[in-house]
Design an enzyme around this catalytic site. Structure first.
Site, PDB file in Angstrom:
ATOM      1  N   ASN A   1      -3.929  -3.179  -2.757  1.00 18.15           N
ATOM      2  CA  ASN A   1      -3.797  -4.619  -1.801  1.00 18.15           C
ATOM      3  C   ASN A   1      -2.548  -5.185  -1.867  1.00 18.15           C
ATOM      4  OD1 ASN A   1      -4.586  -5.798   0.351  1.00 18.15           O
ATOM      5  ND2 ASN A   1      -5.636  -7.240  -0.948  1.00 18.15           N
TER       6      ASN A   1
ATOM      7  N   ASP B   1      -9.962  -8.324   0.858  1.00 13.35           N
ATOM      8  CA  ASP B   1      -9.843  -7.839   2.297  1.00 13.35           C
ATOM      9  C   ASP B   1     -11.171  -8.157   3.090  1.00 13.35           C
ATOM     10  OD1 ASP B   1      -7.328  -6.713   2.721  1.00 13.35           O
ATOM     11  OD2 ASP B   1      -7.508  -4.791   2.056  1.00 13.35           O
TER      12      ASP B   1
ATOM     13  N   THR C   1       0.822  -1.024   0.001  1.00 15.74           N
ATOM     14  CA  THR C   1      -0.037  -0.031  -0.032  1.00 15.74           C
ATOM     15  C   THR C   1       0.993   1.192   0.017  1.00 15.74           C
ATOM     16  OG1 THR C   1      -1.854  -1.407   1.122  1.00 15.74           O
ATOM     17  CG2 THR C   1      -1.702   1.236   1.716  1.00 15.74           C
TER      18      THR C   1
ATOM     19  N   THR D   1      -4.074   2.049  -2.057  1.00 15.67           N
ATOM     20  CA  THR D   1      -3.580   0.661  -2.309  1.00 15.67           C
ATOM     21  C   THR D   1      -4.238  -0.052  -3.330  1.00 15.67           C
ATOM     22  OG1 THR D   1      -3.115  -1.470  -1.077  1.00 15.67           O
ATOM     23  CG2 THR D   1      -5.396  -0.316  -0.943  1.00 15.67           C
TER      24      THR D   1
ATOM     25  N   GLY E   1       1.219  -1.379   4.939  1.00 14.41           N
ATOM     26  CA  GLY E   1       1.302  -2.617   5.740  1.00 14.41           C
ATOM     27  C   GLY E   1       0.355  -3.340   5.974  1.00 14.41           C
ATOM     28  N   GLY E   2      -0.620  -3.263   5.391  1.00 17.53           N
ATOM     29  CA  GLY E   2      -1.794  -4.394   5.459  1.00 17.53           C
ATOM     30  C   GLY E   2      -2.408  -4.107   7.087  1.00 17.53           C
TER      31      GLY E   2
END
Ligand code: GLY
Length: 571
Positions: free
Chosen positions: A402, A424, A382, A400, A474-475
């Site tokens: 993803n 997600d 992202t 992002t 960083g999710g």
């Protein structure tokens, strides 16, 4: 002979001349370096790529405001940072205008109308997460271009002016960094597997640092947007190209999905922390709410006195992470579709109760909150940008595709990666997404619904004025990283550089393990192991934080994360 010589010279000039905007503003896309720290007097941008930060700063210098710069920077990132910069993804913007008004713009992707809750369930009733993560079916309806136009109402330049540098970069090309070469080389097999044509990112002999990446199809798409506005993407030729690509690869995004896509204006998620006000992203991102829960759970516990990265402070922060992320899985999703109990789970009494079973001598057990399943794989691409100008406008944007390079599918003829954001969603209750996060009904797939995010673009206000602009990719680690960067500054008194670059750690309730970044103190790990904490394999890097902080003299301290090509620019 003479004629041939002049022709060669002309060709060389054409090859290396890099567009009027870039030239006029001294931006050389073939020679550039990252700047990790600077003090700016008037305006600044920190982003994932030096060229994008330079483009944003050039707009500020020409008299644009932070919103102008944020638009131009994102468009430049869509060209020079194909890993995560995008036209085919989505994002969130949190900003404060010079008037003091705060805005949150939601341009998260949406599930196409043909999507349904069992879209990724195979004939044996099992979730097929390959399909939610790679290739055409993984794509949600992209939101970025709508988000840029929604942002434009706060800008002062014409959209055409803001998109011009990106067109020049796509058309003329730019030299890629060693990191970009590594990234592109790593996806060459996927590019062949998940594409119905040969995108500009394919190179049979492999990419190397300094190679020029030209993207003529992307340049043509950007020109259509320049000419026709939002309709240059969501209708006409670009929309047609997206839908044709979907049909070739069993994707389900339709012309109608594209035409109907709108960005949404949300009420920013706000809360106080000591003398500061924190302004962050509300649903469909879990970021602001998680940050709120975690900061409030430590606010009265003397965290600062415990010291930076002592066993005591890391243990307390881990336990608040565990509790907040358990709530994420149970309660969070798109609030347009599911009644997220935001007020209830941020009330002081609730958060106090949440910490009643906290024991400073030992690890809690995630099972006593709710059962779960282990991490499958991790990928966290992202990108975040932070911008401030001299008028008092401040903008934080996280955007992002993803996974890195999204679904790995490039829209044929249009030249951009399409996202794999459908992953997600909770593709099946209890089945982890690529970040190992699980969810349930709140984040189930429904047509038109936005998938839950962790992106946390955040402003910290002091006396009502922007003090810090921060965010990171960083999710699921994003809220924890922003939490740590803010605690590093506000509680532990670290320098801004150290607050960004010192090793980070992460706990997300399930899997019940602590993830640490290279360089995290071994002695602290051992103390925590003795208290019962399990550690996952160490990671080489967690996130890439871009931070701007206002100094007491009003100057801007700008820090670009040391972990990548990230770069600060300002004047
Ligand atoms: N795709 C990562 C996020 O939205 O949190």
């Amino acid at each position: 002979m003479k004629k041939t010589g002049s022709l060669v010279l002309l060709l060389l000039v054409l090859q290396h001349s890099f567009g009027q905007f870039l030239q006029e503003n001294g931006i050389d896309p073939y020679h550039y370096t990252s700047q990790k720290k600077l003090i700016a007097n008037k305006g600044a941008v920190a982003s994932a790529h030096p060229l994008a930060s330079m483009v944003g700063t050039a707009i500020l210098k020409k008299g644009g405001n932070a919103f102008d710069a944020a638009i131009a920077t994102q468009l430049a990132l869509a060209v020079v940072y194909p890993t995560a910069g995008n036209l085919g993804g989505g994002g969130f913007l949190v900003g404060q205008l010079k008037s003091g008004k705060q805005v949150a713009i939601d341009y998260r992707e949406k599930a196409p109308a043909a999507a349904h809750r069992d879209l990724y369930i195979d004939e044996n009733g099992k979730a097929n997460t390959d399909k939610s993560q790679l290739g055409h079916l993984a794509a949600g309806v992209p939101g970025t271009v709508a988000g840029l136009f929604a942002t434009h109402q706060f800008a002062t330049f014409s959209f055409a002016d803001l998109i011009t540098p990106a067109i020049e970069l796509a058309e003329r090309g730019f030299c890629i960094s060693a990191g970009e070469a590594r990234g592109l080389n790593a996806i060459q097999t996927d590019l062949k597997k998940y594409n119905t044509h040969t995108p500009a990112f394919v190179k049979s002999e492999g990419w190397k640092e300094g190679d020029t990446l030209r993207q003529p199809q992307l340049a043509a798409t950007l020109k259509r947007i320049k000419e026709k506005g939002k309709a240059g993407f969501y209708e006409g030729e670009t929309a047609q190209l997206i839908v044709e690509e979907m049909k070739r690869g069993n994707g389900i995004i339709s012309l109608e999905d594209l035409k109907k896509y709108e960005a949404a204006f949300r009420t920013p998620h706000r809360f106080s922390y000591k003398e500061y006000v924190i302004v962050s992203m509300p649903m469909p991102s879990s970021g602001g709410l998680l940050l709120n829960q975690m900061m409030k759970m430590v606010e009265n516990r003397n965290l600062g006195k415990m010291g930076f990265q002592t066993a005591e402070s890391v243990q307390l922060m881990t336990e608040v992470m565990r509790r907040a992320y358990a709530d994420r899985a149970a309660y969070m999703g798109d609030a347009d579709y599911y009644p997220v109990p935001v007020r209830e789970i941020t009330e002081a009494a609730y958060l106090k109760k949440r910490m009643e079973d906290y024991d400073p001598t030992k690890a809690s057990d995630s099972k006593i909150v709710k059962p779960g399943v282990p991490l499958k794989k991790e990928s966290e691409e992202t990108t975040h940008l932070s911008v401030m100008d001299s008028e008092g406008n401040a903008v934080a944007v996280t955007t992002t595709l993803n996974n890195s390079y999204g679904s790995r599918t490039v829209i044929g003829g249009a030249g951009f990666f399409i996202n794999d954001e459908m992953d997600d969603f909770s593709v099946q209750p209890g089945v982890p997404n690529m970040y190992g996060a699980i969810g349930g009904e709140a984040n189930s797939i429904q047509p038109g619904k936005r998938m839950l995010s962790s992106m946390t673009p955040t402003l910290v206000l002091k006396n009502g004025k922007p003090y810090i602009v921060v965010g990171t990719p960083g999710g699921t680690t994003i809220p924890n990283q922003v939490f740590q960067t803010l605690m590093n500054l506000l509680e532990f008194g670290l320098s801004a550089e150290d607050a960004v670059n010192k090793p980070k750690f992460h706990h997300q309730w399930l899997p019940d393990e602590l993830v640490t970044e290279k360089g995290f103190p071994e002695a602290v790990k051992m103390s925590l192991q003795n208290m019962g904490y399990r550690f996952a394999k160490e990671r080489s890097g967690i996130g890439r934080t871009e931070l701007i902080r206002v100094l007491p003299d009003g100057k801007l301290e700008v820090i670009a994360d040391g972990r990548g090509d990230d770069s600060a620019a300002g004047f």
